[in-house]
Design a protein around this motif. Structure first.
Motif, PDB file in Angstrom:
ATOM      1  N   ILE A 273       0.832  -1.213   0.000  1.00  0.00           N
ATOM      2  CA  ILE A 273       0.000   0.000   0.000  1.00  0.00           C
ATOM      3  C   ILE A 273       0.861   1.254   0.000  1.00  0.00           C
ATOM      4  O   ILE A 273       0.576   2.225  -0.702  1.00  0.00           O
ATOM      5  N   ALA A 274       1.917   1.246   0.798  1.00  0.00           N
ATOM      6  CA  ALA A 274       2.720   2.452   0.979  1.00  0.00           C
ATOM      7  C   ALA A 274       3.646   2.762  -0.186  1.00  0.00           C
ATOM      8  O   ALA A 274       3.929   3.935  -0.455  1.00  0.00           O
ATOM      9  N   HIS A 275       4.112   1.727  -0.882  1.00  0.00           N
ATOM     10  CA  HIS A 275       5.187   1.930  -1.853  1.00  0.00           C
ATOM     11  C   HIS A 275       4.901   3.018  -2.896  1.00  0.00           C
ATOM     12  O   HIS A 275       5.777   3.876  -3.128  1.00  0.00           O
ATOM     13  N   PRO A 276       3.736   3.042  -3.542  1.00  0.00           N
ATOM     14  CA  PRO A 276       3.505   4.111  -4.529  1.00  0.00           C
ATOM     15  C   PRO A 276       3.582   5.510  -3.909  1.00  0.00           C
ATOM     16  O   PRO A 276       4.057   6.441  -4.561  1.00  0.00           O
TER      17      PRO A 276
ATOM     18  N   GLY B 190      13.409  14.111  -3.797  1.00  0.00           N
ATOM     19  CA  GLY B 190      14.691  13.609  -4.269  1.00  0.00           C
ATOM     20  C   GLY B 190      15.509  12.840  -3.257  1.00  0.00           C
ATOM     21  O   GLY B 190      16.539  12.260  -3.605  1.00  0.00           O
ATOM     22  N   HIS B 191      15.074  12.809  -1.995  1.00  0.00           N
ATOM     23  CA  HIS B 191      15.871  12.176  -0.940  1.00  0.00           C
ATOM     24  C   HIS B 191      15.438  10.734  -0.668  1.00  0.00           C
ATOM     25  O   HIS B 191      14.389  10.286  -1.132  1.00  0.00           O
ATOM     26  N   THR B 192      16.242  10.026   0.118  1.00  0.00           N
ATOM     27  CA  THR B 192      15.952   8.649   0.479  1.00  0.00           C
ATOM     28  C   THR B 192      14.704   8.587   1.354  1.00  0.00           C
ATOM     29  O   THR B 192      14.570   9.339   2.319  1.00  0.00           O
TER      30      THR B 192
ATOM     31  N   HIS C 123       7.734  -2.221  13.596  1.00  0.00           N
ATOM     32  CA  HIS C 123       8.244  -2.701  14.880  1.00  0.00           C
ATOM     33  C   HIS C 123       7.885  -4.174  15.017  1.00  0.00           C
ATOM     34  O   HIS C 123       6.706  -4.525  15.030  1.00  0.00           O
ATOM     35  N   GLU C 124       8.899  -5.032  15.108  1.00  0.00           N
ATOM     36  CA  GLU C 124       8.681  -6.466  15.239  1.00  0.00           C
ATOM     37  C   GLU C 124       9.652  -7.057  16.246  1.00  0.00           C
ATOM     38  O   GLU C 124      10.866  -6.906  16.105  1.00  0.00           O
ATOM     39  N   GLU C 125       9.104  -7.713  17.264  1.00  0.00           N
ATOM     40  CA  GLU C 125       9.912  -8.458  18.235  1.00  0.00           C
ATOM     41  C   GLU C 125      11.064  -7.622  18.774  1.00  0.00           C
ATOM     42  O   GLU C 125      12.228  -8.023  18.738  1.00  0.00           O
ATOM     43  N   ASN C 126      10.718  -6.461  19.295  1.00  0.00           N
ATOM     44  CA  ASN C 126      11.674  -5.557  19.953  1.00  0.00           C
ATOM     45  C   ASN C 126      12.727  -4.982  19.015  1.00  0.00           C
ATOM     46  O   ASN C 126      13.761  -4.473  19.470  1.00  0.00           O
ATOM     47  N   GLU C 127      12.493  -5.081  17.715  1.00  0.00           N
ATOM     48  CA  GLU C 127      13.360  -4.424  16.739  1.00  0.00           C
ATOM     49  C   GLU C 127      12.515  -3.575  15.814  1.00  0.00           C
ATOM     50  O   GLU C 127      11.343  -3.855  15.591  1.00  0.00           O
ATOM     51  N   VAL C 128      13.120  -2.526  15.295  1.00  0.00           N
ATOM     52  CA  VAL C 128      12.481  -1.722  14.258  1.00  0.00           C
ATOM     53  C   VAL C 128      13.257  -1.976  12.980  1.00  0.00           C
ATOM     54  O   VAL C 128      14.473  -1.771  12.931  1.00  0.00           O
ATOM     55  N   LEU C 129      12.544  -2.441  11.950  1.00  0.00           N
ATOM     56  CA  LEU C 129      13.196  -2.886  10.719  1.00  0.00           C
ATOM     57  C   LEU C 129      12.727  -2.076   9.527  1.00  0.00           C
ATOM     58  O   LEU C 129      11.541  -1.749   9.400  1.00  0.00           O
ATOM     59  N   TYR C 130      13.660  -1.781   8.628  1.00  0.00           N
ATOM     60  CA  TYR C 130      13.278  -1.203   7.349  1.00  0.00           C
ATOM     61  C   TYR C 130      12.648  -2.300   6.487  1.00  0.00           C
ATOM     62  O   TYR C 130      13.234  -3.369   6.321  1.00  0.00           O
ATOM     63  N   ILE C 131      11.454  -2.025   5.936  1.00  0.00           N
ATOM     64  CA  ILE C 131      10.820  -3.002   5.056  1.00  0.00           C
ATOM     65  C   ILE C 131      10.662  -2.466   3.630  1.00  0.00           C
ATOM     66  O   ILE C 131      10.283  -3.204   2.737  1.00  0.00           O
ATOM     67  N   ASP C 132      10.977  -1.203   3.417  1.00  0.00           N
ATOM     68  CA  ASP C 132      10.974  -0.664   2.061  1.00  0.00           C
ATOM     69  C   ASP C 132      11.865   0.572   2.024  1.00  0.00           C
ATOM     70  O   ASP C 132      12.084   1.232   3.049  1.00  0.00           O
ATOM     71  N   LYS C 133      12.359   0.868   0.817  1.00  0.00           N
ATOM     72  CA  LYS C 133      13.266   1.995   0.648  1.00  0.00           C
ATOM     73  C   LYS C 133      13.219   2.479  -0.786  1.00  0.00           C
ATOM     74  O   LYS C 133      13.166   1.666  -1.716  1.00  0.00           O
ATOM     75  N   VAL C 134      13.194   3.789  -0.965  1.00  0.00           N
ATOM     76  CA  VAL C 134      13.328   4.391  -2.287  1.00  0.00           C
ATOM     77  C   VAL C 134      14.578   5.266  -2.234  1.00  0.00           C
ATOM     78  O   VAL C 134      14.660   6.188  -1.414  1.00  0.00           O
TER      79      VAL C 134
END
Length: 253
Positions: free
Chosen positions: A79-82, A92-94, A100-111
């Motif tokens: 849903i978020a990617h577009p 123009g920036h990253t 938040h999963e199991e006491n970690e915060v993880l990147y799941i997408d990046k442009v």
């Protein structure tokens, strides 16, 4: 047929307010009792409403099962990617998306940034939880007791002079983020990298993810990056509306 479907669907929010009898349903819909009864019987056959012993109707268990299945099948990344791509095209920036999963915060997408000088990160990698803007957003949404318990368990590496030094400072930062609804990392993890982020919320108002824009200060200063905050928040709100089902669907072609 469309009017029949509309009337049938109108029964569901009525019953969400509490059980109702045939007369109440008919009155709310503005139809004869025989029409209301046909609609209720059809919904009952599909398990969406249930007739109690007192002859009143309530929402059926099948409806809750469908709702749970729908929630489980929601893919926040899809849903978020577009929206992230459009934001990247505008600034123009990253752009990052994190959960938040199991006491970690993880990147799941990046442009990626269109600039040659950019921050290093990769999908699936945990963020620096005590300084990252996305981590502050997600952890600030936890109930107070959970926030405090987590803050006491964390280590506080001093990545830079601006890193969060200890649990009390972290809790103060989370309280500020919770109140203002956005977060920053201004050189807390890397001296040369600044970041501003906003939460993505589900239908219940809880943060299901967080997004951010990051840039080296050789590309834009911290103050210049902060001018993008309204755009970042509008993007997060747009994703939230779509994720929670508040964005009207387009008519089928």
């Amino acid at each position: 047929m469309s009017q029949t479907v509309d009337r049938a669907l109108s029964i569901l929010p009525l019953l969400a307010e509490g059980p109702a009898d045939l007369g109440q349903v008919a009155d709310r819909l503005g139809v004869h009792k025989s029409t209301a009864l046909r609609l209720l019987r059809t919904l009952h056959e599909h398990g969406l409403v249930y007739r109690q012993e007192d002859q009143r109707y309530r929402l059926g268990a099948r409806l809750f099962a469908l709702a749970q299945q729908a929630v489980e099948n929601l893919d926040i990344r899809e849903i978020a990617h577009p929206h992230l791509v459009r934001l990247n095209e505008q600034c123009g920036h990253t752009v990052h998306l994190a959960v938040h999963e199991e006491n970690e915060v993880l990147y799941i997408d990046k442009v990626e940034s269109r600039y040659p000088v950019r921050m290093y990160s990769r999908i699936g990698k945990p963020v620096a939880i005590t300084v990252a803007a996305v981590a502050k957003l997600l952890l600030s949404d936890l109930p107070e007791a959970e926030r405090r318990a987590l803050a006491e368990k964390l280590d506080y590496p001093l990545y830079t002079a601006r890193s969060t030094p200890n649990a009390p400072a972290f809790l103060r930062e989370l309280a500020t983020v919770r109140e203002q609804g956005w977060a920053t990392d201004l050189g807390g993890h890397e001296e040369s990298i600044n970041c501003v982020g906003a939460p993505i919320r589900g239908a219940d108002g809880r943060a299901v993810a967080a997004m951010s824009v990051s840039a080296p200060n050789v590309v834009v200063t911290a103050d210049e990056l902060l001018t993008l905050l309204p755009l970042v928040r509008r993007t997060a709100d747009a994703i939230s509306r779509e994720y929670s089902g508040k964005t009207p669907a387009k008519d089928p072609v």
